[in-house]
Write an enzyme that holds these catalytic residues in place. Structure first.
Site, PDB file in Angstrom:
ATOM      1  N   ASP A  35      29.576  38.165  37.911  1.00  0.00           N
ATOM      2  CA  ASP A  35      30.500  37.825  38.995  1.00  0.00           C
ATOM      3  C   ASP A  35      31.323  36.568  38.662  1.00  0.00           C
ATOM      4  OD1 ASP A  35      31.649  38.167  41.501  1.00  0.00           O
ATOM      5  OD2 ASP A  35      29.735  38.370  42.544  1.00  0.00           O
ATOM      6  N   GLU A  76      35.565  39.970  38.289  1.00  0.00           N
ATOM      7  CA  GLU A  76      36.385  38.815  38.692  1.00  0.00           C
ATOM      8  C   GLU A  76      37.489  39.266  39.641  1.00  0.00           C
ATOM      9  OE1 GLU A  76      39.180  40.196  37.402  1.00  0.00           O
ATOM     10  OE2 GLU A  76      39.950  38.388  36.433  1.00  0.00           O
ATOM     11  N   TRP A  77      37.297  40.437  40.246  1.00  0.00           N
ATOM     12  CA  TRP A  77      38.125  40.958  41.352  1.00  0.00           C
ATOM     13  C   TRP A  77      39.588  41.196  40.958  1.00  0.00           C
ATOM     14  CZ3 TRP A  77      36.375  35.626  42.704  1.00  0.00           C
ATOM     15  CH2 TRP A  77      34.992  35.594  42.931  1.00  0.00           C
ATOM     16  N   GLY A  78      39.839  41.369  39.662  1.00  0.00           N
ATOM     17  CA  GLY A  78      41.211  41.625  39.218  1.00  0.00           C
ATOM     18  C   GLY A  78      42.046  40.362  39.142  1.00  0.00           C
ATOM     19  N   ASP A  92      36.555  42.996  47.204  1.00  0.00           N
ATOM     20  CA  ASP A  92      35.438  43.875  47.572  1.00  0.00           C
ATOM     21  C   ASP A  92      35.854  45.044  48.460  1.00  0.00           C
ATOM     22  OD1 ASP A  92      33.992  42.002  46.238  1.00  0.00           O
ATOM     23  OD2 ASP A  92      32.592  41.592  47.882  1.00  0.00           O
TER      24      ASP A  92
HETATM   25  C1  GAL Z   1      31.062  39.535  45.188  1.00  0.00           C
HETATM   26  C2  GAL Z   1      31.125  40.863  44.469  1.00  0.00           C
HETATM   27  C3  GAL Z   1      30.265  41.833  45.235  1.00  0.00           C
HETATM   28  C4  GAL Z   1      28.849  41.317  45.275  1.00  0.00           C
HETATM   29  C5  GAL Z   1      28.795  39.919  45.869  1.00  0.00           C
HETATM   30  C6  GAL Z   1      27.423  39.302  45.774  1.00  0.00           C
HETATM   31  O1  GAL Z   1      31.826  38.605  44.502  1.00  0.00           O
HETATM   32  O2  GAL Z   1      32.452  41.303  44.405  1.00  0.00           O
HETATM   33  O3  GAL Z   1      30.318  43.112  44.642  1.00  0.00           O
HETATM   34  O4  GAL Z   1      28.313  41.300  43.966  1.00  0.00           O
HETATM   35  O5  GAL Z   1      29.719  39.060  45.213  1.00  0.00           O
HETATM   36  O6  GAL Z   1      27.364  38.012  46.286  1.00  0.00           O
END
Ligand code: GAL
Length: 397
Positions: A157, A190-192, A212
């Site tokens: 993450d 890293e969400w793109g 997400d």
């Molecule tokens: C976000 C991630 C999610 C999940 C979450 C856990 O950054 O996009 O899929 O892993 O953290 O805290």
């Protein structure tokens, strides 16, 4: 001679010695032998968030087998955030001893004994998104630990990364995993934020392309979370970056989590298969309804996702709320999804020219949800599609 020219000259010289060299600047694909087709499995986050435990994970492993998910191709069981609590004085990561009393190795062994694979989660920064210890500065130590536990998959993450650079940070963990000697799927999350599709082919096996996913058709959260159709729209144009070993990841499945109708979940699942997306279930598979199990285990739709050619599909037509998405398959056929985003039942047509066939070509059509041959068509295929529904066909000349 400039520095660049000197480097080019050196590059050419070494290429003469090692004929396997690629042209300077060409991106190599990460060659860890993993994820030749999009990974399939289950992850704890979407349904359970921090409420993870060894009991839950073992029961999920049992359910993977008893529900037919394993037979349908689901393989990895991934514990997301919150399995870890701290580091010891040597810097070793400490799992939550209350929730995982038998330890992570024993859990991995349990999962492996069922013929499944085991995945874990960490973060490239100092803390995970739920404020547990991240891997920054401990990459090689953590990778060695994962290998010793028998980890097969790492989701990594991007919280608490301050001014860190995505490509540099993820490359360190890539190198650490290689060095550990145990093959692991490497999942970048890293969400793109830095357009990983442009650089991550050499670093990971899959990379998140968006914030997400939320368990809704089209909601949008102020912190960046979003429903199915918004995520879908953001995949349009990324198709050329995916292929065997390196996939765009539009996030895990919400199928079965209760926020959408069965029709909507069927659309969500279908489009993920057209997109060659990783199929990581995120529901409670221990207690899912037969309709949800039927969606998650439809072998013909899954075969589209897992097609060996590994070509991600794309939107080939959009008329208001009516869309056609198509994907070329290894046998020359096309998987085609007619998606109705509107509120009224509507007729949707896919012309042969939309999917790369000449108009005169006769082709057989099979409905993959009904699992029924519909006979031959020439030039186009049309179907009536309900609101928020999808019809998925395989069109084979
Ligand atoms: C976000 C991630 C999610 C999940 C979450 C856990 O950054 O996009 O899929 O892993 O953290 O805290």
């Amino acid at each position: 001679m400039t520095r660049t020219n000197t480097l080019r000259l050196l590059h050419s010289f070494f290429c003469l010695l090692f004929i396997t060299c690629l042209p300077a600047g060409e991106l190599r694909a990460l060659d860890n032998g993993q994820a030749k087709t999009p990974p399939m499995g289950w992850n704890s986050w979407n349904k359970f968030a921090c409420n993870v435990s060894e009991e839950l994970i073992k029961q999920i492993a049992d359910a993977m087998v008893s529900t037919g998910m394993k037979d349908a191709g689901y393989q990895y069981i991934v514990i997301d955030d919150c399995w870890q609590v701290d580091r010891d004085s040597q810097g070793n990561i400490i799992p939550d001893g209350k929730r995982f009393p038998s330890g992570i190795k024993a859990l991995a062994d349990y999962i492996h004994a069922k013929g499944l694979k085991f995945g874990i989660y960490s973060d490239a920064g100092t803390l995970t998104c739920q404020k547990r210890s991240g891997s920054r500065g401990y990459e090689f130590q953590d990778a060695r630990q994962y290998a010793a536990w028998g980890v097969d998959y790492l989701k990594y993450d991007w919280c608490s990364t301050s001014t860190q650079n995505q490509q540099a940070s993820y490359s360190i963990m890539r190198d650490a995993l290689v060095k550990s000697g145990r093959p692991m799927v490497f999942s970048l999350c890293e969400w793109g934020s830095s357009k990983p599709w442009l650089w991550a082919r050499d670093v990971g096996n899959l990379w998140r392309t968006t914030g997400d996913i939320q368990d809704c058709w089209d909601c949008q959260r102020d912190w960046g979370g979003m429903g199915f159709v918004h995520i879908l729209d953001l995949q349009d144009g990324l198709e050329s970056y995916a292929g065997p070993g390196h996939w765009n990841d539009p996030d895990m499945l919400e199928v079965g989590n209760g926020g959408m109708t069965t029709t909507e979940y069927r659309s969500h699942f279908s489009l993920w298969c057209i997109l060659a997306a990783p199929l990581i279930a995120g529901n409670d598979i221990r207690s899912m309804s037969p309709e949800i199990a039927e969606i998650l285990t439809n072998k013909e739709v899954i075969a589209v996702d897992q097609d060996q050619l590994g070509m991600q599909g794309r939107r080939v037509k959009r008329e208001g709320e009516l869309e056609v998405w198509a994907r070329q398959l290894a046998d020359g056929s096309r998987a085609v999804a007619l998606l109705n985003r509107g509120t009224a039942e509507s007729k949707i047509s896919a012309k042969w020219s939309d999917i790369g066939y000449p108009d005169y070509l006769p082709a057989s059509v099979r409905d993959l949800w009904a699992m029924k041959d519909l006979g031959k068509r020439t030039g186009s295929f049309s179907a009536t599609v309900g609101s928020h529904g999808v019809v998925v066909v395989k069109i084979k000349p």
